[in-house]
Structure formats: structure tokens, C-alpha cells
Design a protein around this motif. Sequence first.
Motif, PDB file in Angstrom:
ATOM      1  N   ASP A  16       0.772  -1.277  -0.043  1.00 33.78           N
ATOM      2  CA  ASP A  16       0.085  -0.043   0.010  1.00 33.78           C
ATOM      3  C   ASP A  16       0.930   1.176  -0.044  1.00 33.78           C
ATOM      4  OD1 ASP A  16      -2.343   1.258  -0.127  1.00 33.78           O
ATOM      5  OD2 ASP A  16      -2.586   1.598   2.327  1.00 33.78           O
ATOM      6  N   HIS A  18       0.430   5.675   0.485  1.00 26.29           N
ATOM      7  CA  HIS A  18      -0.529   7.011   0.558  1.00 26.29           C
ATOM      8  C   HIS A  18       0.278   8.123   0.492  1.00 26.29           C
ATOM      9  CE1 HIS A  18      -4.441   5.304   1.704  1.00 26.29           C
ATOM     10  NE2 HIS A  18      -3.897   4.247   2.067  1.00 26.29           N
ATOM     11  N   HIS A  50      -2.676  -1.375   6.151  1.00 33.24           N
ATOM     12  CA  HIS A  50      -3.563  -1.749   5.200  1.00 33.24           C
ATOM     13  C   HIS A  50      -2.501  -2.899   4.288  1.00 33.24           C
ATOM     14  CE1 HIS A  50      -5.798   2.130   4.786  1.00 33.24           C
ATOM     15  NE2 HIS A  50      -6.014   1.624   5.831  1.00 33.24           N
TER      16      HIS A  50
HETATM   17 MG    MG Z   1      -4.521   2.169   1.947  1.00 31.43          MG
END
Ligand code: MG
Length: 167
Positions: A16, A18, A50
Motif C-alpha cells: 500500500d 498513501h 493496510h
Molecule cells: Mg490504503
Amino acid sequence: MAQLKQPPFRIGIGFDAHRLKSGRKLILGGIHIPHPLGLAGHSDADALLHAVADALLSTAALPDIGTLFPDTDPRFKDADSKELLRQAYARVRAKGCRVCHLSCVLVCDHPKLSAYVADIRASIARILRVPNDAVGLSAKTTEGTQLALKNKSIAAFATCLVMQDVK
Ligand code: MG
């Protein structure tokens, strides 16, 4: 011909990333890291949890968290990713799988995360109710290679080994 019995181990991988932005708390691995920028996202945007949740779900060939907890669903607005991970693991447990070991990598140039590694490992271990030494974590910078731009983003990888309950 008789089918070979499957070994009781399964593996999973998760990823993941971000973006960093102002006005958000920086939450990684379920802990708050003091920093002027936080990760942008529908939930608390904890990229590491995540990735861990996706690695776990993958061990049981379950849908990923983007499918289970869609960012279009208002119920998951600002959601605590510790709770999302607990729910993901409950689904994996329902498939008869139990965590043996997790191995994770955080990719982040700034802030430096090495001082937080022990606390993050303990946090993930607490959520999954496993010993601290069942969670490996390294925090890496990109040494100017621009794989992750300074103050722009944080990425996480996670792999997981689970064992299926003996019936
Ligand atoms: Mg995420």
C-alpha cells in the motif's frame, strides 16, 4: 490417482502507499508518529496496516481491503485501521488460518522511522494477538532514488505466513 495432501501453510503479500499532506495525523502500524504531515485517505490511511491486512487476506485468497472496506462507503470515513485489520484477520481465522509470522517493510524518506520500529512491531503484534517476535519490520529510505519522494508519500510491503488449523 490420489490427490497429494496440501501442506498446512499459506503465504500472502500486501502493498500500500498513501500521499503525505498537511492537516492529517501520521498513523503507521497503529501508532501516532509526531510529524507536520499525515497520510491522506478515506480511512486513517495507515499504509502499513493496510499492507498487513492485504497480506493476511491473501493467505486465505479473500478479497483485499479495498473490496471489503471500500473508500466510497461513508462507514469507513476516518476509520481506525486497527479495527479494519482486526476484521480482516477475523475473516482469515474463519477460514481456519492463524498467523505464524509477518515480515514488513516501510519505505519512507522523511520522517526517519527507525526509532518507532519497536513500538510499531508491538502494536501490530497486539492487534493480531501474536508475540512481538512474530512481527518483523524494517524501515527503509530510498537514498535519493526517488522511489518515494521526500515528504510526498509513504509505502509499505508486508508478507505473511499462516498455518491452517488441523481438523
Ligand atoms: Mg490504503
